[in-house]
Design a protein around this motif. Structure first.
Motif, mmCIF file in Angstrom:
data_model
loop_
_atom_site.group_PDB
_atom_site.id
_atom_site.type_symbol
_atom_site.label_atom_id
_atom_site.label_comp_id
_atom_site.label_asym_id
_atom_site.label_seq_id
_atom_site.Cartn_x
_atom_site.Cartn_y
_atom_site.Cartn_z
ATOM 1 N N ALA A 25 0.865 -1.198 0.000
ATOM 2 C CA ALA A 25 0.000 0.000 0.000
ATOM 3 C C ALA A 25 0.892 1.236 0.000
ATOM 4 C CB ALA A 25 -0.920 0.007 1.222
ATOM 5 N N SER A 26 0.658 2.124 -0.919
ATOM 6 C CA SER A 26 1.523 3.284 -1.065
ATOM 7 C C SER A 26 1.300 4.331 0.025
ATOM 8 C CB SER A 26 1.282 3.938 -2.433
ATOM 9 O OG SER A 26 2.195 4.975 -2.690
ATOM 10 N N GLY A 27 0.236 4.188 0.740
ATOM 11 C CA GLY A 27 -0.019 5.113 1.858
ATOM 12 C C GLY A 27 -1.153 4.600 2.707
ATOM 13 N N THR A 28 -1.326 5.223 3.869
ATOM 14 C CA THR A 28 -2.401 4.853 4.778
ATOM 15 C C THR A 28 -3.733 5.318 4.184
ATOM 16 O OG1 THR A 28 -0.931 5.066 6.659
ATOM 17 C CG2 THR A 28 -3.303 5.150 7.115
ATOM 18 N N GLY A 29 -4.723 4.423 4.262
ATOM 19 C CA GLY A 29 -6.013 4.787 3.695
ATOM 20 C C GLY A 29 -7.025 3.675 3.855
ATOM 21 N N GLN B 89 -11.650 -1.886 4.188
ATOM 22 C CA GLN B 89 -10.549 -2.238 5.101
ATOM 23 C C GLN B 89 -9.564 -1.077 5.173
ATOM 24 O OE1 GLN B 89 -8.699 -6.015 4.228
ATOM 25 N NE2 GLN B 89 -6.877 -5.614 5.514
ATOM 26 N N GLN B 90 -9.071 -0.834 6.397
ATOM 27 C CA GLN B 90 -8.053 0.176 6.607
ATOM 28 C C GLN B 90 -6.670 -0.446 6.429
ATOM 29 O OE1 GLN B 90 -8.582 3.546 7.336
ATOM 30 N NE2 GLN B 90 -10.733 3.055 6.922
ATOM 31 N N VAL B 91 -5.828 0.250 5.672
ATOM 32 C CA VAL B 91 -4.456 -0.244 5.436
ATOM 33 C C VAL B 91 -3.483 0.871 5.798
ATOM 34 C CG1 VAL B 91 -5.130 -1.874 3.635
ATOM 35 C CG2 VAL B 91 -4.522 0.466 3.019
ATOM 36 N N SER B 92 -2.306 0.470 6.143
ATOM 37 C CA SER B 92 -1.241 1.426 6.461
ATOM 38 C C SER B 92 -0.209 1.440 5.347
ATOM 39 C CB SER B 92 -0.584 1.084 7.808
ATOM 40 O OG SER B 92 -0.021 -0.222 7.758
ATOM 41 N N TYR C 255 -12.660 -2.715 -16.957
ATOM 42 C CA TYR C 255 -12.009 -1.854 -17.925
ATOM 43 C C TYR C 255 -10.635 -2.390 -18.378
ATOM 44 C CZ TYR C 255 -15.620 1.336 -16.291
ATOM 45 O OH TYR C 255 -16.836 1.893 -15.917
ATOM 46 N N GLY C 256 -10.376 -3.601 -18.131
ATOM 47 C CA GLY C 256 -9.124 -4.233 -18.588
ATOM 48 C C GLY C 256 -8.014 -4.266 -17.567
ATOM 49 N N GLY C 257 -8.321 -3.832 -16.345
ATOM 50 C CA GLY C 257 -7.279 -3.819 -15.307
ATOM 51 C C GLY C 257 -7.119 -5.157 -14.594
ATOM 52 N N GLY C 258 -7.965 -6.152 -14.931
ATOM 53 C CA GLY C 258 -7.880 -7.438 -14.236
ATOM 54 C C GLY C 258 -8.226 -7.272 -12.788
ATOM 55 N N ASN C 259 -7.531 -8.001 -11.915
ATOM 56 C CA ASN C 259 -7.715 -7.833 -10.472
ATOM 57 C C ASN C 259 -7.173 -6.451 -10.080
ATOM 58 O OD1 ASN C 259 -8.873 -10.373 -10.017
ATOM 59 N ND2 ASN C 259 -6.830 -11.347 -9.838
ATOM 60 N N ARG C 260 -8.071 -5.650 -9.389
ATOM 61 C CA ARG C 260 -7.745 -4.239 -9.138
ATOM 62 C C ARG C 260 -8.083 -3.861 -7.695
ATOM 63 N NH1 ARG C 260 -7.833 0.914 -12.083
ATOM 64 N NH2 ARG C 260 -9.082 2.524 -10.966
ATOM 65 N N ILE C 261 -7.222 -3.009 -7.101
ATOM 66 C CA ILE C 261 -7.436 -2.463 -5.754
ATOM 67 C C ILE C 261 -7.282 -0.937 -5.833
ATOM 68 C CG2 ILE C 261 -6.560 -2.336 -3.378
ATOM 69 C CD1 ILE C 261 -5.647 -5.227 -3.633
ATOM 70 N N VAL C 262 -8.191 -0.247 -5.154
ATOM 71 C CA VAL C 262 -8.121 1.218 -5.059
ATOM 72 C C VAL C 262 -8.141 1.598 -3.573
ATOM 73 C CG1 VAL C 262 -9.214 3.434 -5.622
ATOM 74 C CG2 VAL C 262 -9.284 1.531 -7.252
ATOM 75 N N VAL C 263 -7.177 2.466 -3.181
ATOM 76 C CA VAL C 263 -7.072 2.911 -1.788
ATOM 77 C C VAL C 263 -7.217 4.443 -1.780
ATOM 78 C CG1 VAL C 263 -5.619 3.029 0.275
ATOM 79 C CG2 VAL C 263 -5.562 0.977 -1.181
ATOM 80 N N ASP C 264 -8.111 4.926 -0.923
ATOM 81 C CA ASP C 264 -8.333 6.361 -0.771
ATOM 82 C C ASP C 264 -7.501 6.859 0.411
ATOM 83 O OD1 ASP C 264 -9.244 8.960 -0.579
ATOM 84 O OD2 ASP C 264 -11.365 8.408 -0.453
ATOM 85 N N HIS C 265 -6.603 7.797 0.138
ATOM 86 C CA HIS C 265 -5.707 8.298 1.172
ATOM 87 C C HIS C 265 -6.197 9.632 1.766
ATOM 88 C CE1 HIS C 265 -2.828 5.255 -0.141
ATOM 89 N NE2 HIS C 265 -3.038 5.672 -1.398
ATOM 90 N N GLY C 266 -7.305 10.112 1.273
ATOM 91 C CA GLY C 266 -7.806 11.393 1.782
ATOM 92 C C GLY C 266 -7.165 12.569 1.057
ATOM 93 N N GLY C 267 -7.796 13.704 1.160
ATOM 94 C CA GLY C 267 -7.255 14.898 0.527
ATOM 95 C C GLY C 267 -7.387 14.872 -0.967
ATOM 96 N N GLY C 268 -8.309 14.051 -1.488
ATOM 97 C CA GLY C 268 -8.510 13.962 -2.912
ATOM 98 C C GLY C 268 -7.481 13.087 -3.640
ATOM 99 N N ILE C 269 -6.659 12.321 -2.859
ATOM 100 C CA ILE C 269 -5.612 11.481 -3.487
ATOM 101 C C ILE C 269 -6.001 10.005 -3.326
ATOM 102 C CG2 ILE C 269 -3.189 10.813 -3.488
ATOM 103 C CD1 ILE C 269 -2.507 13.576 -2.400
ATOM 104 N N LYS C 270 -5.975 9.310 -4.429
ATOM 105 C CA LYS C 270 -6.194 7.853 -4.449
ATOM 106 C C LYS C 270 -5.046 7.178 -5.216
ATOM 107 C CE LYS C 270 -11.252 8.182 -4.411
ATOM 108 N NZ LYS C 270 -12.500 7.803 -5.119
ATOM 109 N N THR C 271 -4.817 5.899 -4.916
ATOM 110 C CA THR C 271 -3.846 5.064 -5.655
ATOM 111 C C THR C 271 -4.554 3.814 -6.107
ATOM 112 O OG1 THR C 271 -3.057 4.082 -3.576
ATOM 113 C CG2 THR C 271 -1.788 5.950 -4.472
#
Length: 276
Positions: free
Chosen positions: A193-197, A237-240, A207-223
């Motif tokens: 995980a690139s950041g806590t979220g 789930q909360q991740v660090s 959309y062709g991404g296969g298995n996909r995960i999206v993490v919301d880090h707050g402040g309008g930033i997602k990975t």
């Protein structure tokens, strides 16, 4: 009247010898003379032969002895002389053949005796060199970008396709916008995980991404994390930052194992490089 001499030669009167008798038979003088002559002839021949042999052998003997020096003659006599062997009368002579017995050489040297050179050498012990294996370097925690608070999604980053326009690797069409960065890696490599979220998406992408995960880090930033081999988290789930959430894969529209990583700011994909 003187007596007249007779002229001319007189015929000698031959006196007849009375026959001799060598026994009972009478033998005439002629036979006796013949016997005396024939009896003496073999004797004379034998004497003459003996004399010839003596004359022949005498020079040879003279040449063998008289012409050699006294030293040579004495040496020859000494070499031909046989030594006289004497023994006391009480000595018992035995001609029995002795019995010879061969014994094997001793395998160990007697105490204080000679030893083979190899036995005198000090044994040398050879020890294997000690090989020290340096400990494996500990994995360092991803460095957080102070401006964004994000960390790299993989422990080792190898860029295989940057953010921007490119030729589609599947269709070959040019001018396609690549909305993220592709990082090469073996399938199953840990994705962090690139950041806590909070996990907002976890599963298959249409959309062709296969298995996909999206993490919301707050402040309008997602990975986002795409083409995953496996998904290790669920929605809500909360991740660090730095926690493993999945594994590198090649699901969806993919040419091989890699991680397609995106950074979304206020709903718009941007170049992830400045954030990590």
């Amino acid at each position: 009247m003187p007596a007249h001499r007779q002229h001319g030669r007189r015929r000698a009167t031959v006196s007849k010898t009375a026959p001799t008798s060598p026994g009972r038979h009478w033998t005439s003088p002629a036979e006796i003379k013949s016997k005396h002559v024939t009896g003496r002839k073999p004797l004379a021949l034998a004497v003459a032969a003996a004399g010839f042999i003596a004359l022949t052998a005498l020079p040879a003997a003279h040449a063998e002895t008289n012409h050699l020096s006294p030293a040579v003659t004495a040496s020859a006599a000494a070499s031909t002389a046989q030594p006289t062997v004497t023994a006391d009368k009480d000595v018992v002579l035995s001609f029995a053949q002795p019995t010879i017995v061969s014994k094997p050489a001793p395998t160990t040297a007697p105490a204080g005796g000679l030893r083979p050179a190899a036995a005198e050498k000090t044994p040398v012990s050879v020890q294997a060199p000690t090989v020290t294996t340096p400990p494996a370097p500990a994995l360092e925690a991803p460095t957080t970008n102070s401006s964004s608070g994000l960390v790299p999604p993989l422990a080792a980053l190898t860029v295989t396709s940057p953010f921007g326009y490119r030729t589609n690797p599947l269709s070959g069409a040019g001018g396609e916008m690549h909305t993220g960065i592709d990082f090469g890696g073996a399938c199953g490599t840990a994705v962090l995980a690139s950041g806590t979220g909070t996990v907002t998406e976890a599963g298959w992408s249409q959309y062709g991404g296969g298995n996909r995960i999206v993490v919301d880090h707050g402040g309008g930033i997602k990975t986002t994390y795409n083409h995953l081999d496996s998904v290790g988290v669920s929605v809500g789930q909360q991740v660090s930052a730095g926690a493993q959430i999945a594994g590198v894969g090649s699901t969806g529209n993919s040419t091989g194992c890699h991680l397609h990583f995106e950074v979304v700011v206020n709903g718009q994909t941007v170049d992830p490089a400045p954030f990590i």
